[in-house]
Design a protein around this motif. Sequence first.
Motif, PDB file in Angstrom:
ATOM      1  N   ASN A  74       0.816  -1.221   0.000  1.00 15.94           N
ATOM      2  CA  ASN A  74       0.000   0.000   0.000  1.00 15.94           C
ATOM      3  C   ASN A  74       0.847   1.266   0.000  1.00 15.94           C
ATOM      4  O   ASN A  74       2.043   1.227   0.275  1.00 15.94           O
ATOM      5  N   LYS A  90     -14.472   7.816   3.234  1.00 18.12           N
ATOM      6  CA  LYS A  90     -14.394   6.386   3.617  1.00 18.12           C
ATOM      7  C   LYS A  90     -14.931   5.527   2.468  1.00 18.12           C
ATOM      8  O   LYS A  90     -14.363   4.496   2.113  1.00 18.12           O
ATOM      9  N   SER A  91     -16.045   5.990   1.866  1.00 21.28           N
ATOM     10  CA  SER A  91     -16.612   5.235   0.739  1.00 21.28           C
ATOM     11  C   SER A  91     -15.626   5.196  -0.423  1.00 21.28           C
ATOM     12  O   SER A  91     -15.476   4.161  -1.073  1.00 21.28           O
ATOM     13  N   VAL A 107     -12.280   5.496  -0.283  1.00 18.22           N
ATOM     14  CA  VAL A 107     -11.120   4.664   0.063  1.00 18.22           C
ATOM     15  C   VAL A 107     -11.501   3.183  -0.007  1.00 18.22           C
ATOM     16  O   VAL A 107     -10.798   2.369  -0.611  1.00 18.22           O
ATOM     17  N   GLU A 108     -12.648   2.825   0.569  1.00 21.11           N
ATOM     18  CA  GLU A 108     -13.022   1.408   0.598  1.00 21.11           C
ATOM     19  C   GLU A 108     -13.381   0.880  -0.779  1.00 21.11           C
ATOM     20  O   GLU A 108     -13.106  -0.270  -1.097  1.00 21.11           O
ATOM     21  N   SER A 109     -14.005   1.735  -1.609  1.00 25.32           N
ATOM     22  CA  SER A 109     -14.343   1.239  -2.951  1.00 25.32           C
ATOM     23  C   SER A 109     -13.067   1.075  -3.783  1.00 25.32           C
ATOM     24  O   SER A 109     -13.084   0.440  -4.824  1.00 25.32           O
ATOM     25  N   GLY A 149     -10.471  -0.434  -2.512  1.00 25.26           N
ATOM     26  CA  GLY A 149      -9.766  -1.564  -1.888  1.00 25.26           C
ATOM     27  C   GLY A 149      -8.822  -1.090  -0.785  1.00 25.26           C
ATOM     28  O   GLY A 149      -7.948  -1.826  -0.346  1.00 25.26           O
ATOM     29  N   LYS A 185      -8.134   1.332   3.034  1.00 27.94           N
ATOM     30  CA  LYS A 185      -8.607   1.321   4.424  1.00 27.94           C
ATOM     31  C   LYS A 185      -8.374   2.694   5.044  1.00 27.94           C
ATOM     32  O   LYS A 185      -7.375   3.344   4.725  1.00 27.94           O
ATOM     33  N   TRP A 203      -8.494   4.747   8.964  1.00 27.85           N
ATOM     34  CA  TRP A 203      -8.701   4.617  10.400  1.00 27.85           C
ATOM     35  C   TRP A 203      -8.025   5.787  11.112  1.00 27.85           C
ATOM     36  O   TRP A 203      -7.362   6.599  10.447  1.00 27.85           O
TER      37      TRP A 203
END
Length: 399
Positions: A312, A358-359, A361-363, A365, A367, A369
């Motif tokens: 990453n 967040k959407s 970043v997660e879409s 792949g 993360k 926090w």
Amino acid sequence: MDEHTEEIRKQKERLEKQRTAILNVLEDIAKEKDKFQALEKKFEDIARSSSDFLWELDEDGHYTYASGRISEILGYHPGEIIGKTPFDLMSEEEADKVKKVFDIKVAKREPIIDIKNWNLAKDGRKVCLLTNGVPVVDKRGNLIGYRGADKDITVQEEIDKAKSEFVSLASHQLRTPLTAISWYTEMLLAGDAGAINDNQKKYLSEVYDGNKRMIDLVNSLLNVSRIELGTFMVEPEPAHLEEMADSVIKELDHSIKERKLDFHKEYEASLPIINVDIKLTRMIFQNLLSNAVKYTPEGGKITLTIKKQDPNMLISVADTGYGIPKNQQSHIFSKLFRADNVMAKDTEGTGLGLYIIKSIVESSGGKIWFESEENKGTTFFVNLPLSGMQKKKGSKPLS
Ligand code: ADP
């Protein structure tokens, strides 16, 4: 009594004992059978009274049990389901998507929690199920299947979709008049309609700023509805993360100086080029950096770090600001949520930024926090895969 008669008597006695033992075993079996039948009846009653479809899969993912509720939800008789896999009830595209998620859980023998999946009913209707299940293991610990329940959430999904469509339409309609207000206020401020005095200028600036906040809110609402409707597009292209970060920092320069913040950049030398959607990635930097600026009192310190951490890229934004109270940390990525401590400080915000990024970043792949301590500071971390964002066709970009 001769020896022969004695032998016969003993044998009879032995046989009698064996008969009694057999009768006892048979009686025990009958009792166990009754218990088993009572248990089976209990389970059937529960399955019948549950609005969920209860199921059991073998180790290869084939149904070995399907409760009767399936006939109301998908129109199939349980007998028609046995031997099929859950993916046989989905379109090919949906099956591919859901299988990927299931496979990760099964490989780790983890429970399946709240996985949404669209299925095709026998009459062709589309039915949305929410799947939950637990792994079943034998005495030696080998995985022998999964057991669980599916809830029909089609109606809720349709209501949510209608709500998102309404928000999208309303925000879109609001944008045009708000933009017009912005233009005309700018013109008035520039003296295009005649000279204005200082007092008029002050009031017009208030109108301009208030209107700008409204435009930002409407844009954020539009983004939320596009995320929820799944209509936003992702168009990756090779880019340098540090260049995007630098252009966002430039935009924030004025606020950084105004608040006398000590801003540090720590970019690892020769960072690789990564395939990302530039607009979406800028939104990540914009949100995290503008939050750090907004929520750090005068004289505080902000550090932006970008480094490679195979597989990453790791971005982190650390501040020495107000922090996030422990009891509210679990809500931070929820829509419209703003913590008490920053609201009490009279800071501006919509509570939509972190939900949106967040959407994103997660879409991709990735993360997101954070770590935070009240009155000490906050650090947000983002992992973006070096493999880059996946292209996603969609009708609308995020704005
Ligand atoms: P907004 O900043 O517009 O309120 P966000 O979704 O970006 O919305 O953030 C949600 C909430 O998270 C903020 O209102 C604030 O309570 C908290 N928050 C985010 N970033 C920080 C930060 N760096 N320091 C302290 N609180 C933060």
